[in-house]
Structure formats: structure tokens, C-alpha cells
Design a protein around this motif. Structure first.
Motif, PDB file in Angstrom:
ATOM      1  N   LEU A   1      -5.958  14.110   6.386  1.00 49.99           N
ATOM      2  CA  LEU A   1      -6.155  12.978   5.482  1.00 49.99           C
ATOM      3  C   LEU A   1      -6.944  11.878   6.185  1.00 49.99           C
ATOM      4  N   THR A   2      -7.628  11.061   5.405  1.00 49.52           N
ATOM      5  CA  THR A   2      -8.330   9.907   5.971  1.00 49.52           C
ATOM      6  C   THR A   2      -7.725   8.590   5.497  1.00 49.52           C
ATOM      7  N   ASN A   3      -7.339   8.531   4.223  1.00 49.73           N
ATOM      8  CA  ASN A   3      -6.850   7.282   3.649  1.00 49.73           C
ATOM      9  C   ASN A   3      -6.011   7.555   2.415  1.00 49.73           C
ATOM     10  N   CYS A   4      -5.168   6.591   2.050  1.00 49.45           N
ATOM     11  CA  CYS A   4      -4.456   6.662   0.773  1.00 49.45           C
ATOM     12  C   CYS A   4      -4.360   5.271   0.172  1.00 49.45           C
ATOM     13  N   ALA A   5      -4.289   5.200  -1.158  1.00 46.89           N
ATOM     14  CA  ALA A   5      -4.269   3.894  -1.836  1.00 46.89           C
ATOM     15  C   ALA A   5      -3.572   4.013  -3.189  1.00 46.89           C
ATOM     16  N   PHE A   6      -2.849   2.964  -3.566  1.00 48.88           N
ATOM     17  CA  PHE A   6      -2.180   2.883  -4.874  1.00 48.88           C
ATOM     18  C   PHE A   6      -3.087   2.251  -5.923  1.00 48.88           C
ATOM     19  N   ASN A   7      -2.824   2.584  -7.197  1.00 50.45           N
ATOM     20  CA  ASN A   7      -3.299   1.719  -8.272  1.00 50.45           C
ATOM     21  C   ASN A   7      -2.336   0.534  -8.370  1.00 50.45           C
ATOM     22  N   LYS A   8      -2.609  -0.431  -9.263  1.00 53.31           N
ATOM     23  CA  LYS A   8      -1.808  -1.653  -9.263  1.00 53.31           C
ATOM     24  C   LYS A   8      -0.346  -1.373  -9.607  1.00 53.31           C
ATOM     25  N   SER A   9      -0.097  -0.596 -10.645  1.00 49.50           N
ATOM     26  CA  SER A   9       1.292  -0.393 -11.059  1.00 49.50           C
ATOM     27  C   SER A   9       2.046   0.523 -10.094  1.00 49.50           C
ATOM     28  N   GLY A  10       1.300   1.297  -9.296  1.00 45.43           N
ATOM     29  CA  GLY A  10       1.944   2.179  -8.332  1.00 45.43           C
ATOM     30  C   GLY A  10       2.368   3.509  -8.906  1.00 45.43           C
ATOM     31  N   ASP A  11       1.993   3.780 -10.152  1.00 47.86           N
ATOM     32  CA  ASP A  11       2.378   5.071 -10.743  1.00 47.86           C
ATOM     33  C   ASP A  11       1.413   6.193 -10.354  1.00 47.86           C
ATOM     34  N   LYS A  12       0.269   5.796  -9.765  1.00 47.11           N
ATOM     35  CA  LYS A  12      -0.674   6.798  -9.232  1.00 47.11           C
ATOM     36  C   LYS A  12      -1.131   6.365  -7.851  1.00 47.11           C
ATOM     37  N   PHE A  13      -1.483   7.344  -7.018  1.00 47.42           N
ATOM     38  CA  PHE A  13      -2.158   7.015  -5.767  1.00 47.42           C
ATOM     39  C   PHE A  13      -3.194   8.083  -5.468  1.00 47.42           C
TER      40      PHE A  13
ATOM     41  N   PHE B   1       2.077  -0.778   0.312  1.00 50.64           N
ATOM     42  CA  PHE B   1       3.054  -1.078  -0.727  1.00 50.64           C
ATOM     43  C   PHE B   1       2.373  -1.002  -2.091  1.00 50.64           C
ATOM     44  N   ASN B   2       3.160  -0.682  -3.125  1.00 52.49           N
ATOM     45  CA  ASN B   2       2.663  -0.885  -4.486  1.00 52.49           C
ATOM     46  C   ASN B   2       2.791  -2.367  -4.840  1.00 52.49           C
ATOM     47  N   TYR B   3       2.330  -2.736  -6.038  1.00 50.29           N
ATOM     48  CA  TYR B   3       2.283  -4.147  -6.440  1.00 50.29           C
ATOM     49  C   TYR B   3       3.668  -4.785  -6.500  1.00 50.29           C
ATOM     50  N   GLU B   4       4.664  -4.006  -6.901  1.00 48.20           N
ATOM     51  CA  GLU B   4       6.027  -4.542  -7.017  1.00 48.20           C
ATOM     52  C   GLU B   4       6.735  -4.625  -5.663  1.00 48.20           C
ATOM     53  N   GLY B   5       6.267  -3.851  -4.687  1.00 42.88           N
ATOM     54  CA  GLY B   5       6.910  -3.869  -3.387  1.00 42.88           C
ATOM     55  C   GLY B   5       8.114  -2.968  -3.274  1.00 42.88           C
ATOM     56  N   ASP B   6       8.310  -2.078  -4.256  1.00 46.74           N
ATOM     57  CA  ASP B   6       9.486  -1.192  -4.220  1.00 46.74           C
ATOM     58  C   ASP B   6       9.130   0.252  -3.871  1.00 46.74           C
ATOM     59  N   THR B   7       7.852   0.511  -3.603  1.00 44.27           N
ATOM     60  CA  THR B   7       7.405   1.847  -3.208  1.00 44.27           C
ATOM     61  C   THR B   7       6.408   1.712  -2.053  1.00 44.27           C
ATOM     62  N   ILE B   8       6.550   2.616  -1.087  1.00 43.40           N
ATOM     63  CA  ILE B   8       5.639   2.655   0.073  1.00 43.40           C
ATOM     64  C   ILE B   8       5.022   4.044   0.137  1.00 43.40           C
TER      65      ILE B   8
ATOM     66  N   THR C   1       2.855   9.368  -8.746  1.00 42.08           N
ATOM     67  CA  THR C   1       3.821   8.922  -7.724  1.00 42.08           C
ATOM     68  C   THR C   1       5.238   9.395  -8.045  1.00 42.08           C
ATOM     69  N   ALA C   2       5.606   9.344  -9.329  1.00 41.45           N
ATOM     70  CA  ALA C   2       6.985   9.662  -9.717  1.00 41.45           C
ATOM     71  C   ALA C   2       7.312  11.143  -9.542  1.00 41.45           C
ATOM     72  N   THR C   3       6.367  12.020  -9.904  1.00 44.65           N
ATOM     73  CA  THR C   3       6.645  13.463  -9.873  1.00 44.65           C
ATOM     74  C   THR C   3       6.104  14.140  -8.617  1.00 44.65           C
ATOM     75  N   GLY C   4       5.119  13.494  -7.965  1.00 45.86           N
ATOM     76  CA  GLY C   4       4.452  14.130  -6.832  1.00 45.86           C
ATOM     77  C   GLY C   4       3.423  15.164  -7.252  1.00 45.86           C
ATOM     78  N   ASP C   5       3.141  15.231  -8.569  1.00 45.31           N
ATOM     79  CA  ASP C   5       2.175  16.213  -9.063  1.00 45.31           C
ATOM     80  C   ASP C   5       0.741  15.768  -8.772  1.00 45.31           C
ATOM     81  N   GLU C   6      -0.094  16.753  -8.441  1.00 43.60           N
ATOM     82  CA  GLU C   6      -1.527  16.493  -8.302  1.00 43.60           C
ATOM     83  C   GLU C   6      -2.124  16.415  -9.697  1.00 43.60           C
TER      84      GLU C   6
END
Length: 417
Positions: free
Chosen positions: A96-108, A396-403, A122-127
């Protein structure tokens, strides 16, 4: 002018007023509440806002009071809970080189040496999607937050590509750099993409047309860091030529060159208000600069090895540095005083960031752990263990409850609290 509605901005705290102008068009203005804390005298603040802001009538006072209490509540949320390992994703065949969230944190998204960028639920881990087409390493990646409907990928193949985040459709390929693209960013409005390259230039691209808008010429070595300010009218670049440059986005011209570091720049960032910026360097210092004059306000010393990452908190009153010496340092950005030293990692810290609430700091290290720290005391709160190789990315996601943490072990780990 007539106030239509209030909108809340949690990080940094503020209230957005949507109003109708005399000609019937809609507009918005922001009231920044950067100094809001649980100790704030809410009644005094409410009266001050109503006194200073003609759009808000006295009848709106109860509503305004409720909104401010909600903002205070948000600043305190998620502070008491530990994070737990939620998912392990074996993301790519190659590193891997990098990872990033969208604002709501439901996708990365994840970038990789396998020449792809993948989109994940993010919730299911599905690609959800694999974005294919680059002919070399996909190194730099970003969502167009806060919207989250587009993704940009920058590659060692000298191009950047713009994609639809829902369908994976390729909108544009940005061609023009002579060598590898190593950093990129959307502007805050999602209308421009900036790319930084090993060819010593940065370029601005129009998201709508795919055309090059400006080439930012002037650095004499690789550009390894770039960021827009909050309003999107200026951009900062950090280079291996030991300088930082501030550019006007509209004209593409250099406003200021920030000279003073004695080594390559590793990381740069504007504060929220955009009046100051910081730079970290392999000369072991972090400098705070006045954007308008280009003057160095503070030189922050203390690390005994290269500084690899720097960052402000959401309001801009604190900053954090990460170093190859295995420590991070928290500074008051107004006074330059070191407020805490985060000691405990057994290898270099390559990435560091504040949570949105500004109460915790997350560090990622070559010792295969990520760690959470208390901003005020510098105490270690939690060690995120399990990766089997160095961690080079954390967010962190925008809410700060997921890393999310990304490692050379080819996995991403999602942590929730």
C-alpha cells in the motif's frame, strides 16, 4: 437580507447562516467559534453574536443557544471510549502507499504499488471499486471532501486521474508532469486539483474540463507536500530545495518564498484561518510562518532527528510534529511553547494527526504500532497493535469515531470506538 436557516459546522466549531439577499439570490456566511469550549459562558456568547450579527434577531436566541450547546457536546464526544479492531482488509497484492476517508467515513480508498486505487465500504469491509488504468505505482490519493463524489489518484506514471467515486468512471487524465506525482489535493470547493511532482513543479487542473489551469514554477527540487488554505485562494508547497512557497491560486503566481530551513521540507499545512502556516524539515525543526509577510514567527526545536510530519488541530491553536527520533511534540501555535512530548514508540513516527475534537493525537510508526495520546498531558491512551510491518498511514474520519491504519504488511485495519 433575510435569514433562512442555520447550519452547524462541528470541526472547527462554527455556525453557517444561509440567507436570501435583496435580489432573491441565496448566500451564506460563517460565524467561527474557534475558542468554544465546555467552559464557555454560553449566554454571554449568544448575546454577543446577536449584537454583532444583524441577520440574527432576538427571537432566534433560544435556537442559537441550542445550537451552541450542540456544538459544545460534539467537541466532547468519543473522548471516553477506547478503540477496538473492527476489520482487517487484505487490500492489495503489492504494498500500500496511502489511504484516505471520505467526509462521512463510510468509504475509504487505498493506493498501491499494484497500480490501482481501491474503494472500500468501511462498515462491511467490502471492496466497492477498483480504479485501474495507471501504468505505475498509485502513490497519492484523495476524495473531493466534503462532497465525496470524486476521487483523484496521482501516479509514478507522471499522470493524475479523476474518477467518479460511485461508478468508477474515469472523467479525466491529467497529463503534463515530466516525472512522478507524489502529492495532490482537491481545493475546498472541489473545482480544482493540485498535483506536486518530482519535476520541481506543481500544477493546477480544472475538475470540470480536465484542462491544466496553471503550472507553479519556481522550486529547484522535488515538491513533496502541498495544501490549499480553507478558502481555497492560496496554496502552499514544500520542496526538497529547503523552501516553502505560497501561491495565488487565481493567477498561479508565487506570493512568498519562505526561506530559513537548512534541509529538505517534509510536510506543510495552513492553519484554519489561513493567516499562518507550518513546515517540518529534515533539519529537525518546525517553523511557523506569517502567510501575508512570509516572515518566520517561531522556530520550534527539540527533536534530535528529522521531522517527518506536521499538522494543526481543527481550530489552529495547537500543532503537532512527528519525528524519526520516535517522538511527537505538541506545541502552542501562538506562543511556540512545547506543551507535551509523546514518548513511547520504538521506531520513527512517519504520520501524525489530531482527532477532529482536538483532544487526542494519533501517531503511526515503523515499530508496527499506532498510538493514541492525550493532547493536554501527553499521556499514552492506547496502543493499536496487530500490524506485522511498519505503519505509514493513519487517519480519523470526520466524526472522530473511526480510525484507519495502513501498513507495509499490505493490510488496512479499521478501528472503531
Amino acid at each position: 437580507m433575510k435569514l433562512k436557516r442555520f447550519l452547524l459546522r462541528y470541526y472547527p466549531p462554527g455556525i453557517i447562516l444561509e440567507y436570501v439577499k435583496r435580489d432573491g439570490t441565496r448566500d451564506a456566511k460563517e460565524i467561527d467559534l474557534l475558542h468554544l469550549t465546555p467552559e464557555t459562558e454560553v449566554e454571554v456568547l449568544v448575546n454577543q453574536i446577536i449584537f454583532e450579527e444583524p441577520l440574527i434577531s432576538k427571537q432566534r436566541k433560544p435556537q442559537l443557544r441550542r445550537l451552541i450547546y450542540k456544538l459544545i457536546e460534539k467537541q466532547e464526544s468519543h473522548d471516553k471510549n477506547d478503540f477496538y479492531l473492527y476489520k482487517i482488509l487484505r487490500a492489495h497484492i503489492l504494498p500500500l502507499t496511502n489511504c484516505a476517508f471520505n467526509k462521512s467515513g463510510d468509504k475509504f480508498i487505498t493506493g498501491s504499488y499494484d497500480r490501482t486505487c481501491k474503494v472500500w465500504n468501511t462498515a462491511t469491509g467490502d471492496e466497492l471499486l477498483t480504479l485501474e488504468g495507471h501504468r505505475n505505482v498509485v502513490y497519492a490519493i484523495a476524495f473531493n471532501n466534503p462532497y465525496g463524489d470524486k476521487i483523484v489518484t496521482g501516479s509514478f506514471d507522471k499522470t493524475a486521474r479523476l474518477w467518479n467515486a460511485e461508478t468508477g468512471k474515469l472523467y479525466h487524465t491529467f497529463r503534463g508532469h515530466a516525472t512522478e506525482i507524489v502529492c495532490l489535493s482537491f481545493d475546498p470547493h472541489g473545482r480544482l486539483v493540485a498535483t506536486g511532482s518530482m519535476d520541481n513543479t506543481a500544477k493546477l487542473w480544472d475538475v470540470e474540463t480536465g484542462k491544466e489551469v496553471h503550472t507553479l514554477l519556481g522550486h529547484t527540487a522535488e515538491i513533496v507536500s502541498l495544501n490549499f488554505n480553507t478558502s481555497g485562494n492560496t496554496i502552499i508547497t514544500g520542496s526538497f530545495d529547503h523552501t516553502v512557497k505560497i501561491w495565488d491560486v487565481r493567477s498561479g503566481s508565487c506570493i512568498n518564498t519562505l526561506n530559513g530551513h537548512h534541509g529538505e521540507i517534509s510536510s506543510t499545512e495552513f492553519n484554519y484561518e489561513g493567516n499562518n502556516c507550518i513546515s517540518g524539515s529534515i533539519d529537525r525543526t518546525c517553523k511557523i510562518w506569517d502567510v501575508a509577510s512570509g516572515r518566520c514567527i517561531q522556530t520550534l526545536r527539540g527533536h534530535n532527528d528529522e521531522i517527518l510530519d506536521v499538522g494543526y488541530n481543527a481550530t489552529g491553536n495547537k500543532l503537532v510534529t512527528a519525528s524519526a527520533d520516535g517522538t511527537s511534540r505538541v506545541y502552542n501555535s501562538m506562543t511556540g511553547a512545547c506543551q507535551a512530548i509523546l514518548i513511547g514508540h520504538e521506531g520513527e513516527i512517519s504520520k501524525v494527526c489530531f482527532n477532529p475534537q482536538g483532544s487526542k493525537i494519533l501517531t503511526a510508526s515503523s515499530d508496527k504500532t499506532a498510538r493514541l495520546w492525550d493532547v493536554d498531558t501527553g499521556d499514552l491512551i492506547q496502543i493499536l497493535e496487530g500490524h506485522t510491518d511498519e505503519i505509514f498511514s493513519c487517519a480519523f474520519n470526520y466524526e472522530g469515531d473511526t480510525i484507519i491504519t495502513g501498513s507495509k504488511d499490505n493490510t488496512c485495519r479499521i478501528w472503531k470506538c
